[in-house]
Design a protein around this motif. Structure first.
Motif, PDB file in Angstrom:
ATOM      1  N   LYS A   1       0.836  -1.196   0.000  1.00 46.57           N
ATOM      2  CA  LYS A   1       0.000   0.000   0.000  1.00 46.57           C
ATOM      3  C   LYS A   1       0.875   1.252   0.000  1.00 46.57           C
ATOM      4  CE  LYS A   1      -4.018   1.906   2.225  1.00 46.57           C
ATOM      5  NZ  LYS A   1      -4.986   1.766   3.285  1.00 46.57           N
ATOM      6  N   PHE A   2       0.604   2.143  -0.941  1.00 50.12           N
ATOM      7  CA  PHE A   2       1.254   3.448  -1.013  1.00 50.12           C
ATOM      8  C   PHE A   2       0.219   4.497  -0.659  1.00 50.12           C
ATOM      9  CE2 PHE A   2       3.731   0.920  -4.021  1.00 50.12           C
ATOM     10  CZ  PHE A   2       5.007   1.162  -3.544  1.00 50.12           C
TER      11      PHE A   2
ATOM     12  N   ILE B   1      -3.324   4.038  -1.997  1.00 46.63           N
ATOM     13  CA  ILE B   1      -3.352   3.185  -3.187  1.00 46.63           C
ATOM     14  C   ILE B   1      -2.861   1.786  -2.840  1.00 46.63           C
ATOM     15  CG2 ILE B   1      -2.469   2.864  -5.526  1.00 46.63           C
ATOM     16  CD1 ILE B   1      -2.041   5.930  -5.599  1.00 46.63           C
ATOM     17  N   PHE B   2      -3.680   0.786  -3.099  1.00 41.75           N
ATOM     18  CA  PHE B   2      -3.310  -0.604  -2.886  1.00 41.75           C
ATOM     19  C   PHE B   2      -2.788  -1.178  -4.199  1.00 41.75           C
ATOM     20  CE2 PHE B   2      -4.383  -5.128  -3.114  1.00 41.75           C
ATOM     21  CZ  PHE B   2      -3.620  -5.584  -2.053  1.00 41.75           C
ATOM     22  N   VAL B   3      -1.612  -1.809  -4.154  1.00 40.80           N
ATOM     23  CA  VAL B   3      -0.996  -2.406  -5.340  1.00 40.80           C
ATOM     24  C   VAL B   3      -0.928  -3.914  -5.121  1.00 40.80           C
ATOM     25  CG1 VAL B   3       1.030  -2.462  -6.820  1.00 40.80           C
ATOM     26  CG2 VAL B   3       0.387  -0.330  -5.689  1.00 40.80           C
ATOM     27  N   PRO B   4      -1.661  -4.685  -5.925  1.00 39.64           N
ATOM     28  CA  PRO B   4      -1.673  -6.139  -5.764  1.00 39.64           C
ATOM     29  C   PRO B   4      -0.311  -6.772  -6.075  1.00 39.64           C
ATOM     30  CG  PRO B   4      -3.478  -5.408  -7.179  1.00 39.64           C
ATOM     31  CD  PRO B   4      -2.580  -4.243  -6.972  1.00 39.64           C
ATOM     32  N   LYS B   5      -0.065  -7.920  -5.499  1.00 40.49           N
ATOM     33  CA  LYS B   5       1.163  -8.669  -5.739  1.00 40.49           C
ATOM     34  C   LYS B   5       1.304  -8.966  -7.237  1.00 40.49           C
ATOM     35  CE  LYS B   5       3.531 -12.858  -4.324  1.00 40.49           C
ATOM     36  NZ  LYS B   5       3.489 -14.042  -3.458  1.00 40.49           N
TER      37      LYS B   5
ATOM     38  N   VAL C   1       2.141  -6.774  -9.588  1.00 39.76           N
ATOM     39  CA  VAL C   1       1.961  -5.589 -10.423  1.00 39.76           C
ATOM     40  C   VAL C   1       3.255  -4.785 -10.431  1.00 39.76           C
ATOM     41  CG1 VAL C   1       0.733  -3.388 -10.622  1.00 39.76           C
ATOM     42  CG2 VAL C   1      -0.512  -5.455 -10.026  1.00 39.76           C
ATOM     43  N   ASN C   2       3.698  -4.376 -11.602  1.00 42.56           N
ATOM     44  CA  ASN C   2       4.887  -3.537 -11.735  1.00 42.56           C
ATOM     45  C   ASN C   2       4.493  -2.070 -11.682  1.00 42.56           C
ATOM     46  OD1 ASN C   2       6.744  -5.655 -12.092  1.00 42.56           O
ATOM     47  ND2 ASN C   2       6.164  -5.822 -14.236  1.00 42.56           N
ATOM     48  N   ILE C   3       5.312  -1.284 -11.020  1.00 42.54           N
ATOM     49  CA  ILE C   3       5.065   0.153 -10.934  1.00 42.54           C
ATOM     50  C   ILE C   3       6.226   0.864 -11.614  1.00 42.54           C
ATOM     51  CG2 ILE C   3       4.832   2.118  -9.385  1.00 42.54           C
ATOM     52  CD1 ILE C   3       3.672   0.222  -7.335  1.00 42.54           C
TER      53      ILE C   3
END
Length: 53
Positions: A2-3, A6-10, A12-14
């Motif tokens: 989590k940023f 914003i939740f980023v699922p396992k 996922v590339n940012i």
């Protein structure tokens, strides 16, 4: 992960623009646009507001 809100699922590339990170006043304080080698005398933790960045 989590940023802030914003939740980023396992898996996922940012992607972020390096220029945006290097000039962010919120991270590097008011002298983000100025070269100051002494700002890193105490390492990254002493140079920026968010040492985990």
């Amino acid at each position: 992960m989590k940023f802030r809100e914003i939740f980023v699922p396992k898996g996922v590339n940012i992607w972020m623009m390096v220029l945006a990170l290097h000039n962010d006043l919120g991270i590097w304080r008011k002298d983000a646009y100025r070269f100051n080698l002494n700002k890193f005398a105490n390492g990254i933790k002493g140079a920026c507001e968010l040492p985990q960045v």
